[in-house]
Design a protein around this motif. Structure first.
Motif, PDB file in Angstrom:
ATOM      1  N   ARG A   8       0.831  -1.198   0.000  1.00 50.93           N
ATOM      2  CA  ARG A   8       0.000   0.000   0.000  1.00 50.93           C
ATOM      3  C   ARG A   8       0.869   1.254   0.000  1.00 50.93           C
ATOM      4  O   ARG A   8       0.558   2.244  -0.672  1.00 50.93           O
ATOM      5  CB  ARG A   8      -0.919  -0.018   1.227  1.00 50.93           C
ATOM      6  CG  ARG A   8      -1.945   1.101   1.267  1.00 50.93           C
ATOM      7  CD  ARG A   8      -2.889   0.925   2.439  1.00 50.93           C
ATOM      8  NE  ARG A   8      -2.225   1.105   3.723  1.00 50.93           N
ATOM      9  CZ  ARG A   8      -2.839   1.000   4.905  1.00 50.93           C
ATOM     10  NH1 ARG A   8      -4.117   0.696   4.955  1.00 50.93           N
ATOM     11  NH2 ARG A   8      -2.175   1.189   6.032  1.00 50.93           N
ATOM     12  N   ALA A   9       1.975   1.218   0.730  1.00 52.51           N
ATOM     13  CA  ALA A   9       2.888   2.365   0.781  1.00 52.51           C
ATOM     14  C   ALA A   9       3.422   2.699  -0.609  1.00 52.51           C
ATOM     15  O   ALA A   9       3.478   3.868  -1.007  1.00 52.51           O
ATOM     16  CB  ALA A   9       4.048   2.069   1.733  1.00 52.51           C
ATOM     17  N   GLY A  10       3.808   1.686  -1.355  1.00 47.90           N
ATOM     18  CA  GLY A  10       4.326   1.906  -2.699  1.00 47.90           C
ATOM     19  C   GLY A  10       3.285   2.494  -3.625  1.00 47.90           C
ATOM     20  O   GLY A  10       3.590   3.357  -4.464  1.00 47.90           O
ATOM     21  N   LYS A  65       6.964  -7.622   6.829  1.00 48.37           N
ATOM     22  CA  LYS A  65       6.306  -8.617   5.988  1.00 48.37           C
ATOM     23  C   LYS A  65       5.674  -9.715   6.832  1.00 48.37           C
ATOM     24  O   LYS A  65       4.565 -10.175   6.543  1.00 48.37           O
ATOM     25  CB  LYS A  65       7.298  -9.209   4.981  1.00 48.37           C
ATOM     26  CG  LYS A  65       7.752  -8.200   3.940  1.00 48.37           C
ATOM     27  CD  LYS A  65       8.460  -8.863   2.787  1.00 48.37           C
ATOM     28  CE  LYS A  65       8.926  -7.841   1.763  1.00 48.37           C
ATOM     29  NZ  LYS A  65       7.826  -7.041   1.211  1.00 48.37           N
ATOM     30  N   LYS A  66       6.339 -10.142   7.871  1.00 44.40           N
ATOM     31  CA  LYS A  66       5.775 -11.167   8.744  1.00 44.40           C
ATOM     32  C   LYS A  66       4.571 -10.621   9.514  1.00 44.40           C
ATOM     33  O   LYS A  66       3.564 -11.308   9.667  1.00 44.40           O
ATOM     34  CB  LYS A  66       6.837 -11.689   9.709  1.00 44.40           C
ATOM     35  CG  LYS A  66       7.923 -12.513   9.029  1.00 44.40           C
ATOM     36  CD  LYS A  66       8.950 -13.019  10.036  1.00 44.40           C
ATOM     37  CE  LYS A  66      10.020 -13.846   9.348  1.00 44.40           C
ATOM     38  NZ  LYS A  66      11.034 -14.334  10.314  1.00 44.40           N
ATOM     39  N   MET A  67       4.686  -9.378   9.987  1.00 42.70           N
ATOM     40  CA  MET A  67       3.551  -8.774  10.689  1.00 42.70           C
ATOM     41  C   MET A  67       2.349  -8.649   9.770  1.00 42.70           C
ATOM     42  O   MET A  67       1.217  -8.991  10.126  1.00 42.70           O
ATOM     43  CB  MET A  67       3.941  -7.383  11.220  1.00 42.70           C
ATOM     44  CG  MET A  67       4.767  -7.395  12.475  1.00 42.70           C
ATOM     45  SD  MET A  67       4.909  -5.738  13.201  1.00 42.70           S
ATOM     46  CE  MET A  67       6.019  -4.932  12.044  1.00 42.70           C
ATOM     47  N   ASN A  68       2.595  -8.163   8.554  1.00 45.52           N
ATOM     48  CA  ASN A  68       1.482  -7.933   7.643  1.00 45.52           C
ATOM     49  C   ASN A  68       0.881  -9.244   7.141  1.00 45.52           C
ATOM     50  O   ASN A  68      -0.329  -9.322   6.899  1.00 45.52           O
ATOM     51  CB  ASN A  68       1.938  -7.079   6.456  1.00 45.52           C
ATOM     52  CG  ASN A  68       0.777  -6.418   5.753  1.00 45.52           C
ATOM     53  OD1 ASN A  68      -0.081  -5.807   6.390  1.00 45.52           O
ATOM     54  ND2 ASN A  68       0.727  -6.545   4.439  1.00 45.52           N
ATOM     55  N   ALA A  69       1.707 -10.275   6.992  1.00 50.23           N
ATOM     56  CA  ALA A  69       1.184 -11.574   6.590  1.00 50.23           C
ATOM     57  C   ALA A  69       0.192 -12.089   7.631  1.00 50.23           C
ATOM     58  O   ALA A  69      -0.862 -12.644   7.291  1.00 50.23           O
ATOM     59  CB  ALA A  69       2.327 -12.570   6.416  1.00 50.23           C
ATOM     60  N   ARG A  70       0.512 -11.887   8.890  1.00 52.13           N
ATOM     61  CA  ARG A  70      -0.408 -12.285   9.954  1.00 52.13           C
ATOM     62  C   ARG A  70      -1.663 -11.412   9.952  1.00 52.13           C
ATOM     63  O   ARG A  70      -2.787 -11.892  10.094  1.00 52.13           O
ATOM     64  CB  ARG A  70       0.304 -12.193  11.304  1.00 52.13           C
ATOM     65  CG  ARG A  70      -0.610 -12.469  12.484  1.00 52.13           C
ATOM     66  CD  ARG A  70       0.154 -12.495  13.794  1.00 52.13           C
ATOM     67  NE  ARG A  70      -0.762 -12.693  14.908  1.00 52.13           N
ATOM     68  CZ  ARG A  70      -0.536 -13.511  15.921  1.00 52.13           C
ATOM     69  NH1 ARG A  70       0.570 -14.228  15.953  1.00 52.13           N
ATOM     70  NH2 ARG A  70      -1.398 -13.624  16.909  1.00 52.13           N
ATOM     71  N   TYR A  71      -1.464 -10.100   9.772  1.00 55.84           N
ATOM     72  CA  TYR A  71      -2.578  -9.156   9.803  1.00 55.84           C
ATOM     73  C   TYR A  71      -3.551  -9.390   8.646  1.00 55.84           C
ATOM     74  O   TYR A  71      -4.770  -9.240   8.794  1.00 55.84           O
ATOM     75  CB  TYR A  71      -2.006  -7.731   9.732  1.00 55.84           C
ATOM     76  CG  TYR A  71      -2.981  -6.631  10.038  1.00 55.84           C
ATOM     77  CD1 TYR A  71      -3.597  -6.538  11.281  1.00 55.84           C
ATOM     78  CD2 TYR A  71      -3.259  -5.649   9.089  1.00 55.84           C
ATOM     79  CE1 TYR A  71      -4.483  -5.503  11.564  1.00 55.84           C
ATOM     80  CE2 TYR A  71      -4.134  -4.608   9.368  1.00 55.84           C
ATOM     81  CZ  TYR A  71      -4.746  -4.557  10.614  1.00 55.84           C
ATOM     82  OH  TYR A  71      -5.626  -3.527  10.894  1.00 55.84           O
ATOM     83  N   ASP A 103       5.439  -2.926   4.558  1.00 63.52           N
ATOM     84  CA  ASP A 103       4.105  -3.455   4.263  1.00 63.52           C
ATOM     85  C   ASP A 103       3.050  -3.102   5.290  1.00 63.52           C
ATOM     86  O   ASP A 103       1.856  -3.310   5.031  1.00 63.52           O
ATOM     87  CB  ASP A 103       4.170  -4.987   4.128  1.00 63.52           C
ATOM     88  CG  ASP A 103       4.836  -5.426   2.836  1.00 63.52           C
ATOM     89  OD1 ASP A 103       5.250  -4.546   2.047  1.00 63.52           O
ATOM     90  OD2 ASP A 103       4.952  -6.643   2.598  1.00 63.52           O
ATOM     91  N   ILE A 104       3.444  -2.601   6.430  1.00 61.00           N
ATOM     92  CA  ILE A 104       2.481  -2.260   7.486  1.00 61.00           C
ATOM     93  C   ILE A 104       3.084  -1.166   8.362  1.00 61.00           C
ATOM     94  O   ILE A 104       4.312  -1.029   8.433  1.00 61.00           O
ATOM     95  CB  ILE A 104       2.121  -3.516   8.328  1.00 61.00           C
ATOM     96  CG1 ILE A 104       0.885  -3.256   9.202  1.00 61.00           C
ATOM     97  CG2 ILE A 104       3.299  -4.005   9.135  1.00 61.00           C
ATOM     98  CD1 ILE A 104       0.336  -4.516   9.887  1.00 61.00           C
TER      99      ILE A 104
END
Length: 238
Positions: A62-64, A216-222, A159-160
Motif C-alpha cells: 500500500r505504501a508503494g 512482511k511477517k507482521m502484515n502476513a499475519r494481519y 508493508d504495514i
C-alpha cells in the motif's frame, strides 16, 4: 485544488470504492487518482467507468501505491485516502478551500458500525494517539502538502505501519491539524475476525512494530484470511 490518492487492490468485495467514486465525482477542482496493485476482480473496470485516473501497477505494498500516486498528483495538497473510508463532502471542500494554510493532518475517525469498543478505539485514535502524539492511521484519511511529503522521503518501503512512520517524520516538520469532519471507516476486520479478537491482534501488532518486528511477517499475519491491502504470492512465515 486537491489531489486524492486511493491505493486499491480487489476493492469490490467491501463496496467502499464505488461509494468513494460516486460521492466525489461532481466535486470541482479535485482530481482522483486510483493506484491499483493488480486487482483480479472488477476494481479496474469500476475505476475506468468513473472520472478517476487509473495508475495500473504491480506494486505489492500500500505504501508503494501511495507513493506512486503522490508523484503523479497535479495539485499541491494531497489527500491520502483509505480505500475503505468515506469522507464527509464538507470536509473535502474545507480542505480544498484552505489547502494553502494547512501543512498536514487528518480527518476525524469513526467506524461504520456502533460498538462500545469500536467507539473507544475511534476516540483514542482521534484524541490520544492523534491529537497528543501526532500519529494518525490511514483510515483517518491523511493529507499533506506534496512538497512536505517529498521532504520526508515519502512513505517507507514497508508493508504495514507505513502511516505511523510517515506521521512521525511529518511531526518533525510541522504540527498536524485534525479536521472535525468524519472519515467513516469499514469495520470489516472486526466483523470478520471478531471485535475483541481483532482489538487484541491490533495491540499485538503495535507491540511487534515498536520492537522492530519484520513488516512482511507482521502484515502476513494481519492480512491472513482477508487480504485487504496486500496479496502475497507466498505467505511469509510469522
Amino acid at each position: 485544488m486537491l489531489s486524492i490518492v486511493v491505493p486499491t487492490l480487489n476493492e469490490i468485495k467491501t463496496g467502499y470504492l464505488s461509494k468513494i467514486l460516486a460521492a466525489y465525482s461532481d466535486l470541482a477542482d479535485i482530481e482522483i487518482i486510483c493506484v491499483d496493485g493488480g486487482s483480479t476482480d472488477d476494481t479496474v473496470s469500476l475505476i475506468n467507468q468513473s472520472n478517476a485516473r487509473l495508475i495500473a501497477t504491480n506494486i505489492g505494498s500500500r505504501a508503494g501505491r501511495l507513493n506512486a500516486g503522490i508523484k503523479q498528483a497535479k495539485f499541491d495538497m494531497v489527500l491520502l485516502h483509505h480505500p475503505r473510508s468515506l469522507l464527509d463532502i464538507d470536509g473535502i471542500n474545507a480542505l480544498a478551500n484552505h489547502s494553502s494554510e494547512i501543512r498536514w493532518g487528518a480527518f476525524t475517525h469513526q467506524f461504520d458500525i456502533q460498538h462500545p469498543l469500536l467507539n473507544f478505539t475511534s476516540w483514542y485514535s482521534n484524541r490520544i494517539r492523534g491529537d497528543k502524539r501526532g500519529v494518525y492511521y490511514l483510515d483517518h484519511c491523511l493529507f499533506a502538502q506534496k512538497q512536505l511529503l517529498f521532504d520526508v522521503g515519502l512513505f517507507p518501503d514497508i508493508d504495514i505501519f507505513e502511516d505511523t512512520d510517515i506521521c512521525l517524520k511529518l511531526n518533525g516538520k510541522a504540527k498536524p491539524i485534525r479536521l472535525p469532519y468524519i472519515s467513516q471507516t469499514s469495520a470489516v476486520r472486526f466483523e470478520t475476525n471478531g471485535i475483541y479478537r481483532q482489538a487484541l491482534e491490533n495491540q499485538y501488532m503495535k507491540w511487534r512494530y515498536y520492537f522492530n518486528g519484520s513488516d512482511k511477517k507482521m502484515n502476513a499475519r494481519y492480512e491472513k484470511g482477508i487480504e485487504l491491502n496486500t496479496k502475497y504470492k507466498k505467505q511469509p512465515e510469522y
